[in-house]
Write a protein that holds these residues in place. Structure first.
Motif, PDB file in Angstrom:
ATOM      1  N   ASN A 125      -9.975  11.922  19.990  1.00 51.98           N
ATOM      2  CA  ASN A 125      -9.692  13.022  20.581  1.00 51.98           C
ATOM      3  C   ASN A 125      -8.200  12.705  21.291  1.00 51.98           C
ATOM      4  O   ASN A 125      -7.677  11.955  21.873  1.00 51.98           O
ATOM      5  N   GLY A 126      -7.652  14.110  21.212  1.00 54.07           N
ATOM      6  CA  GLY A 126      -6.156  14.090  21.957  1.00 54.07           C
ATOM      7  C   GLY A 126      -4.988  13.718  21.159  1.00 54.07           C
ATOM      8  O   GLY A 126      -3.681  13.921  21.632  1.00 54.07           O
ATOM      9  N   ASN A 191      -8.626   6.898  22.795  1.00 55.28           N
ATOM     10  CA  ASN A 191      -9.841   6.820  23.000  1.00 55.28           C
ATOM     11  C   ASN A 191     -10.466   6.674  21.714  1.00 55.28           C
ATOM     12  O   ASN A 191     -10.015   6.993  20.748  1.00 55.28           O
ATOM     13  N   ARG A 290      -9.138  16.854  32.544  1.00 57.04           N
ATOM     14  CA  ARG A 290      -8.825  15.459  32.974  1.00 57.04           C
ATOM     15  C   ARG A 290      -8.373  14.703  31.548  1.00 57.04           C
ATOM     16  O   ARG A 290      -7.646  13.944  31.420  1.00 57.04           O
ATOM     17  N   HIS A 291      -8.954  15.428  30.238  1.00 56.37           N
ATOM     18  CA  HIS A 291      -8.573  14.906  29.224  1.00 56.37           C
ATOM     19  C   HIS A 291      -7.341  15.016  28.587  1.00 56.37           C
ATOM     20  O   HIS A 291      -6.193  13.905  28.251  1.00 56.37           O
ATOM     21  N   ASN A 292      -6.516  16.061  29.158  1.00 54.66           N
ATOM     22  CA  ASN A 292      -5.051  16.244  29.015  1.00 54.66           C
ATOM     23  C   ASN A 292      -4.233  15.501  30.268  1.00 54.66           C
ATOM     24  O   ASN A 292      -3.016  14.891  29.673  1.00 54.66           O
ATOM     25  N   GLN A 294      -5.106  12.284  30.464  1.00 53.21           N
ATOM     26  CA  GLN A 294      -4.859  11.076  29.816  1.00 53.21           C
ATOM     27  C   GLN A 294      -3.721  11.177  28.843  1.00 53.21           C
ATOM     28  O   GLN A 294      -3.264  10.287  28.747  1.00 53.21           O
ATOM     29  N   ASN A 295      -3.822  12.428  28.058  1.00 57.40           N
ATOM     30  CA  ASN A 295      -2.726  12.539  27.343  1.00 57.40           C
ATOM     31  C   ASN A 295      -1.485  12.440  27.937  1.00 57.40           C
ATOM     32  O   ASN A 295      -0.524  11.906  27.242  1.00 57.40           O
ATOM     33  N   ASP A 348     -17.667  15.399  21.944  1.00 58.73           N
ATOM     34  CA  ASP A 348     -16.805  14.455  22.797  1.00 58.73           C
ATOM     35  C   ASP A 348     -15.422  15.628  23.131  1.00 58.73           C
ATOM     36  O   ASP A 348     -15.017  15.526  24.221  1.00 58.73           O
ATOM     37  N   GLN A 352     -14.417  17.880  26.726  1.00 59.98           N
ATOM     38  CA  GLN A 352     -13.163  17.966  27.575  1.00 59.98           C
ATOM     39  C   GLN A 352     -12.749  19.453  28.021  1.00 59.98           C
ATOM     40  O   GLN A 352     -12.407  19.675  29.127  1.00 59.98           O
TER      41      GLN A 352
END
Length: 471
Positions: A125-126, A191, A290-292, A294-295, A348, A352
């Motif tokens: 993802n991402g 990930n 939070r997922h962004n 990480q990006n 998953d 996000q």
């Protein structure tokens, strides 16, 4: 276009005549190769012929005349069973490769002073957001930047290379399965969680495909590895032991003694003697959640790997415009915001988006993936109500029973209307979130078409009407 080198005067079979296959055929011809084109679908063959391509029936061809098979990434290589072209190629001893491999060989054949920089990004993802974000940073830094691969243009349709260019490429596991020669100056693994197992057979095969992005790296190259999941941690540990490149761990969940990490929206660079705050990501409107973060950590690390001034990279994070179908606001009607996260094609990815809002009116469903939405149970308290669509609606309704209110709506348009009615009646600020946790192929050609159907439905509601004929 990038003319392919290394196949001058040779004959390459090209199977799969959608975007990737036709781009590869053009690039091979431009580089002096001969091509033999075919597709299983008559309509696709007719479209290629109408464009002026000459077709060769590969079902009846003499495969000993071919020097390679250029296989489009959507065509099964090993699972659920090898495609018939794969079987014929193996029987004839014909090499099987993809468009990324053709690009890699062309880069490797170029004189040293003409070789571009290559940034390669993968992950479950991402990928698309990170790829676009790195491209944005590079352009803001004044680099001649081309973005493509599994996003936007196919790699061979990008402008031809020169020594000052930077290619920022999103790579899927399908593409990586067909790649052996790529040497990325910066390789990013964001990930890894279970996905596409029907294509790879096992989780081990899927992880192995993702790891191929690290092939051929050496001293002077950079590997950016997300360590917020077990697979990423293991890969980071293993390649650290190999000690053959610069390794930058990234995280959006914990502080680290080295690497790039984000905590509560603050981005830190711990690659020096001590961690230094470099950006407040809560101010980056197109990078929520939070997922962004990480990006953003991955993009910042990749930019540093390219030698871009960290201050320039940090400023560029704030001006990133975002991508369609990835937590994209498509309408605001009174106090109700419609958020299009159609790219969330597995649980998953949907996690996000669900994690980014305290309460949502959730539109979910489509063609289900293995495991459904069982792993999202901890987020069900955030679901004010769920509006279910497509093949998965019965299974998702069963999973949600007793945990969150749910209604079967069948279509995106019906779900959008029902969700808006409930959200507006609440009298509060509300989010209507399309984050399907499913593939789109039961009702749509792809996630983009699904997202556009949601956009049209939201805009129709805003205009006081309903869409006609929308799925």
């Amino acid at each position: 276009m990038i003319p392919v080198r290394g196949f001058e005067g040779k004959t390459v079979a090209v199977f799969g005549l959608a975007r990737t296959g036709l781009a590869a055929a053009r690039a091979l011809l431009a580089g002096g190769a001969k091509v033999a084109l075919w597709d299983d679908k008559p309509a696709t063959r007719e479209a290629a012929a109408a464009e002026g391509f000459q077709l060769t029936d590969l079902t009846a061809a003499d495969w000993s005349q071919f020097d390679a098979l250029m296989l489009s990434p959507g065509v099964p290589l090993t699972h659920p069973k090898p495609h018939w072209t794969v079987e014929k190629a193996k029987t004839a001893g014909v090499e099987i490769l993809g468009d990324i491999e053709l690009f890699a060989r062309t880069v490797n054949a170029a004189p040293e002073h003409k070789r571009p920089k290559v940034v390669a990004i993968t992950g479950t993802n991402g990928k698309s957001t990170t790829t676009a974000l790195i491209g944005h940073i590079c352009r803001e830094a004044g680099r001649d930047t081309r973005v493509g691969g599994n996003i936007g243009l196919g790699v061979l349709s990008l402008d031809d290379m020169h020594g000052g260019a930077v290619y920022v490429l999103e790579l899927s596991s399908y593409q990586l399965d067909l790649t052996t020669s790529l040497k990325a100056d910066v390789a990013v693994i964001l990930n890894i969680s279970p996905d596409h197992l029907e294509r790879h057979g096992t989780m081990e095969n899927y992880v192995a495909a993702k790891r191929r992005i690290l092939l051929n790296q050496g001293k002077g190259d950079t590997a950016v590895i997300g360590v917020d999941d077990a697979c990423g941690q293991r890969i980071c540990t293993e390649i650290t032991a190999a000690n053959c490149r610069t390794i930058v761990p990234i995280s959006a969940s914990k502080a680290m003694s080295r690497g790039i990490y984000a905590l509560d929206g603050l981005l830190y660079d711990a690659s020096g003697d001590r961690a230094a705050e470099v950006a407040d990501l809560k101010r980056a409107r197109s990078l929520p959640g939070r997922h962004n973060w990480q990006n953003a950590a991955a993009a910042f690390a990749a930019a540093k790997g390219l030698g871009i001034d960290p201050a320039v990279a940090a400023r560029a994070l704030m001006t990133f415009p975002g991508l369609a179908h990835r937590m994209e606001t498509v309408a605001l009607i009174g106090r109700v915001r419609f958020v299009n996260d159609s790219k969330a094609t597995n649980a998953d990815a949907a996690r996000q988006a669900l994690s980014s809002y305290p309460q949502v009116y959730w539109i979910a469903g489509g063609q289900p993936k293995t495991g459904g939405i069982d792993d999202l149970a901890d987020l069900f308290p955030r679901v004010t109500k769920a509006y279910l669509v497509g093949e998965a609606e019965d299974a998702f309704a069963s999973t949600l029973e007793g945990k969150a209110p749910a209604v079967k709506c069948g279509t995106i348009e019906a779900a959008a209307r029902a969700a808006y009615a409930d959200a507006a009646a609440s009298g509060k600020d509300a989010i209507v979130l399309l984050s399907p946790a499913c593939a789109s192929f039961d009702q749509f050609a792809d996630f983009e078409q699904r997202g556009e159907a949601f956009r049209a439905a939201a805009q129709a509601i805003a205009a006081g009407r309903t869409t006609e004929g929308a799925i």
